[in-house]
Write a protein that holds these residues in place. Sequence first.
Motif, short mmCIF file in Angstrom:
data_model
loop_
_atom_site.label_atom_id
_atom_site.label_comp_id
_atom_site.label_asym_id
_atom_site.label_seq_id
_atom_site.Cartn_x
_atom_site.Cartn_y
_atom_site.Cartn_z
N ASN A 11 4.18 47.74 43.07
CA ASN A 11 4.17 46.32 43.36
C ASN A 11 3.30 45.50 42.41
OD1 ASN A 11 5.90 46.44 45.62
ND2 ASN A 11 4.22 47.27 46.82
N TYR A 12 2.23 46.10 41.89
CA TYR A 12 1.27 45.35 41.08
C TYR A 12 0.88 46.12 39.82
CZ TYR A 12 1.06 42.85 45.46
OH TYR A 12 1.41 42.17 46.59
N SER A 45 6.54 39.82 42.85
CA SER A 45 6.88 41.21 42.54
C SER A 45 8.09 41.69 43.32
CB SER A 45 5.68 42.12 42.83
OG SER A 45 6.00 43.45 42.59
N PHE A 46 8.15 41.35 44.59
CA PHE A 46 9.26 41.80 45.43
C PHE A 46 10.57 41.15 45.00
CE2 PHE A 46 5.54 42.53 48.12
CZ PHE A 46 5.72 43.87 48.39
N ALA A 47 10.51 39.91 44.55
CA ALA A 47 11.72 39.21 44.09
C ALA A 47 12.29 39.87 42.83
CB ALA A 47 11.40 37.75 43.81
N TYR A 48 11.41 40.41 41.99
CA TYR A 48 11.84 41.07 40.76
C TYR A 48 12.23 42.53 40.99
CZ TYR A 48 9.66 37.09 38.38
OH TYR A 48 9.31 35.84 37.96
N GLY A 49 11.97 43.04 42.17
CA GLY A 49 12.26 44.45 42.44
C GLY A 49 11.09 45.35 42.10
N GLY A 50 9.92 44.77 41.91
CA GLY A 50 8.73 45.54 41.59
C GLY A 50 8.73 46.03 40.16
N GLN A 52 9.33 49.01 37.94
CA GLN A 52 10.08 50.25 38.05
C GLN A 52 9.74 51.20 36.90
OE1 GLN A 52 14.24 49.34 38.42
NE2 GLN A 52 13.81 47.62 39.77
N SER A 75 5.54 55.45 46.70
CA SER A 75 6.91 55.11 47.08
C SER A 75 7.87 55.65 46.03
CB SER A 75 7.01 53.59 47.20
OG SER A 75 8.32 53.21 47.46
#
Length: 77
Positions: A11-12, A45-50, A52, A75
């Motif tokens: 996430n970060y 971050s969540f909008a971008y999919g984190g 990866q 995760s």
Amino acid sequence: MNGFKTIAIFNYPHEIVVLKHILEQEEIHYFFENEHLVSVDPLASFAYGGIQLKVHPNDFEQVQEILDNLNPKLSIV
């Protein structure tokens, strides 16, 4: 990079610092998708999919082992 597969999502940006160092030491080909987008706008971050983590399929098992040893509660995709 064609053929690379997502093995983990973060996430970060601070969550990947140690992992980047380990992957570079092991000379594993990798890249973090969305790393720069999330570093500019961490709250999205969540909008971008984190962030990866993508690795070559030949390195998948080795990276999985590194992730398991680094933090068993990551995760994993």
